[in-house]
Design a protein around this motif. Structure first.
Motif: not given
Length: 256
Positions: A34, A203-204, A220, A222, A224-225, A233
């Motif tokens: 992570e 991721s956090k 959190d 998140s 999309e791939n 991002r």
């Protein structure tokens, strides 16, 4: 599996003027692989928290665990990347990345070959004989990261590693460093003042209050791939929502 866990961390400083509470009841769990970021008001104790994780400082109370084993003092599974690259100007790139192994008397043939692979994988092989003064800021940061990776840590601690770079270089370098950390399968904890940087890499995101720093909120993150890198991002529709959410927490704290 938790790679890193902080349990009930408190940090108090004592002086002739009395006691200063820096950190209060910090509890964080970081899973293997992570990438998390820690943000908060200036002077709230973010770097102090990294120093405690690394063993450079002992908390007044609380415990740090790596893979469920309590850490006390220096731990070989932790690697620290500071704000400045701290490269030695009189050494070339290869000598700089090999320095930690040389000091620890581990510069054997196998590890030398691993260094060569790292330099080749991350675009520095052709510059292995160059001095730091001959490199761009971004390349110097890659050298500093490879020097840290050479010691094969499980967890990387990043203390505002891009803050000395100009904005455009910072964007590109954070993108490159993120890719390297992910490719090497490392767990990372980064302290930053830059909310966008935290969102794009993590991721956090752990939000600390002003001193004495407590955890206000853990968000959190998140995407999309198709938004798989820090640069991409920043273009995602959710990015602004995350930014506003974190900004409101920090803004509200300033008014308290």
């Amino acid at each position: 599996m938790n790679m890193l866990e902080l349990k009930n961390i408190y940090m108090n400083y004592h002086s002739k003027l009395g006691e200063t509470r820096a950190l209060e009841n910090i509890n964080i769990k970081v899973e293997k692989g992570e990438f998390i970021s820690i943000v908060g008001p200036s002077g709230c104790g973010k770097s102090t928290l990294l120093n405690i994780i690394s063993g450079l400082q002992k908390p007044s109370q609380g415990e740090v665990f790596i893979e469920n084993v309590k850490v006390s003092g220096h731990c070989d599974k932790l690697g620290y990347m500071f704000q400045n690259d701290n490269l030695f100007q009189w050494l070339n790139v290869w000598q700089n990345v090999a320095l930690g192994l040389r000091i620890s008397h581990n510069l054997n043939k196998e590890n030398m070959e691993k260094l060569d692979v790292l330099l080749k994988n991350y675009g520095l092989w052709d510059f292995r004989n160059h001095k730091p003064s001959e490199l761009s800021g971004g390349m110097r940061q890659r050298v500093a990261l490879i020097r840290t990776l050479a010691m094969e840590p499980e967890v990387l601690l990043l203390d505002e590693p891009f803050s000395a770079l100009d904005y455009q270089t910072r964007l590109n370098v954070s993108n490159e460093i993120y890719k390297i950390i992910k490719h090497e399968g490392k767990t990372a904890v980064m302290v930053t003042h830059d909310i966008s940087e935290a969102i794009s890499t993590s991721s956090k995101v752990v939000i600390l209050s002003s001193r004495p720093a407590k955890i206000k909120k853990i968000i959190d993150i998140s995407f999309e791939n198709k938004y798989s890198t820090p640069l991409s991002r920043r273009e995602a529709p959710e990015f602004r929502l995350y930014f506003n959410s974190i900004w409101k927490e920090l803004e509200f704290d300033d008014r308290e």
